[in-house]
Design an enzyme around this catalytic site. Sequence first.
Site, PDB file in Angstrom:
ATOM      1  N   LYS A 209     -26.904  43.560 -11.330  1.00 28.35           N
ATOM      2  CA  LYS A 209     -27.702  42.381 -11.017  1.00 28.35           C
ATOM      3  C   LYS A 209     -27.574  41.421 -12.208  1.00 28.35           C
ATOM      4  CE  LYS A 209     -29.051  44.545  -7.339  1.00 28.35           C
ATOM      5  NZ  LYS A 209     -28.230  45.753  -7.471  1.00 28.35           N
TER       6      LYS A 209
HETATM    7  C1  LIG Z   1     -30.578  43.541  -0.713  1.00 29.60           C
HETATM    8  C2  LIG Z   1     -31.148  44.580  -1.628  1.00 29.60           C
HETATM    9  N1  LIG Z   1     -32.463  44.841  -1.576  1.00 29.60           N
HETATM   10  C3  LIG Z   1     -33.034  45.775  -2.349  1.00 29.60           C
HETATM   11  C4  LIG Z   1     -32.278  46.507  -3.244  1.00 29.60           C
HETATM   12  C5  LIG Z   1     -32.957  47.555  -4.053  1.00 29.60           C
HETATM   13  O1  LIG Z   1     -32.999  47.282  -5.431  1.00 29.60           O
HETATM   14  P1  LIG Z   1     -33.271  48.524  -6.396  1.00 29.60           P
HETATM   15  O2  LIG Z   1     -32.018  49.330  -6.461  1.00 29.60           O
HETATM   16  O3  LIG Z   1     -33.626  47.909  -7.712  1.00 29.60           O
HETATM   17  O4  LIG Z   1     -34.405  49.285  -5.817  1.00 29.60           O
HETATM   18  C6  LIG Z   1     -30.901  46.291  -3.340  1.00 29.60           C
HETATM   19  C7  LIG Z   1     -30.077  47.047  -4.292  1.00 29.60           C
HETATM   20  O5  LIG Z   1     -28.976  46.711  -4.617  1.00 29.60           O
HETATM   21  C8  LIG Z   1     -30.315  45.279  -2.510  1.00 29.60           C
HETATM   22  O6  LIG Z   1     -29.007  45.024  -2.544  1.00 29.60           O
END
Ligand SMILES: Cc1ncc(COP(=O)(O)O)c(C=O)c1O
Length: 416
Positions: A209
């Site tokens: 990210k």
């Molecule tokens: C569209 C989307 N939403 C939510 C997430 C979840 O983020 P995390 O891995 O920090 O929980 C991701 C992870 O890449 C994502 O691509």
Amino acid sequence: MFTSEETGLAVEGGPAARTEPWPTYDKGDVFISPEDEAAVIKAVRSRLYFRYDHRSYEETCTGRFERRLAERFGARHALACSSGTTAISLALLAGGLEPGSPVACPAFTFAATPSAIILAGHTPVLVECDADLHMDVADLKRVLDEGAKAVVVVHMRGFASDMPAICELAGEYGVPVVEDAVPALGARIGDRHLGTFGDFGAFSTQSDKSLNTGEGGFLLTDDPEAYARATVFSGAYEDRMNRHFEGTPPPVDDLAYPIFSFRMDEIRAALADALLDRLPDRLALHHRNYEHVAQCLGEISGITLRTPVAPRAYLGEALVFRLEGASPEQCAWFARALCAEGVDARALGDRGDKNVRSFWNWRFLVGPDADAARAALPRTARYVSEAIDIPLSANLTPRDCDDLVTAVRKVLPALG
Ligand SMILES: Cc1ncc(COP(=O)(O)O)c(C=O)c1O
């Protein structure tokens, strides 16, 4: 299918367009400066790792990070937390829906989005995507007519959804909007950051990210009461929620809610806060890379790029294009051929791939019958099945971008 003498393709044994590995975070290509390292070491040496210890809010790395996030994004409140998934869940928990409510979310997203809705105790209801792989606003209306009580909209692969239209529609139905801005940290529509259009914006600081702390996330909102509830749910117990407010805190009873320990720790916050200084540089590189590649590929017939909802309304950390009319098998072959040329590519619709961005693989939600799942959402099934997905790290050089274009030009004619 072909011989290398006929095509020269690396997938058929010919020479590859490039030989160096394609840079992505999982090959260790992370942005880290001496200032970032020093910030982490300082936090480690402080021996104070918990955000809610004896110090004041301003003295903690987490508190400072939150204040800077709110300022940078133009939001009233920011809450650092353990992940993007928990940020989405906290938004829904703080939104005060009845347990088990139907919640709309697009069928093109990462499996974490519907998972976060389930984690918050609700039921995801999938909405079709349009040909640009954005949430289809007309289909969202259908889902709202059927009783959805909140909308989680996703800026998938960094491309903004049509926030003005979605917020207007949700406003007509009186339902809250949560933006899953995880894939679009730093992207904007015009001057306004994604994640600040809806009632809540959820972000991740997981690897790859725009702010990479390994794991982590944060939530933005302008609503003080919802913010107070989100801090309690995240694990601010025994009046610790009050520290988040400069004046009198809103009247939220912190014993009335369960606490889930979705907090961010001090070491991670120190790193995230340091990385925030260099975020604009990284965003500029993403835009430079995406624009270079999109301009070159836009001239090639057979490649359908996504149209942004407004000029530059994308992050640029990924390239998704469609091979219109190609079968899933052809797309899978195309992605394999690009990989052989030295460019990481995935066909989102590859039936042999357990890709969790393809909704028919979400068995926890759609059940075991992938064909039936695709039949229920035929347009998204088609568009996702035609999509090729390529990571565009901010580490890519203009030469890497040229290699990508060369590889696509080389492989495309062999598709037939
Ligand atoms: C569209 C989307 N939403 C939510 C997430 C979840 O983020 P995390 O891995 O920090 O929980 C991701 C992870 O890449 C994502 O691509």
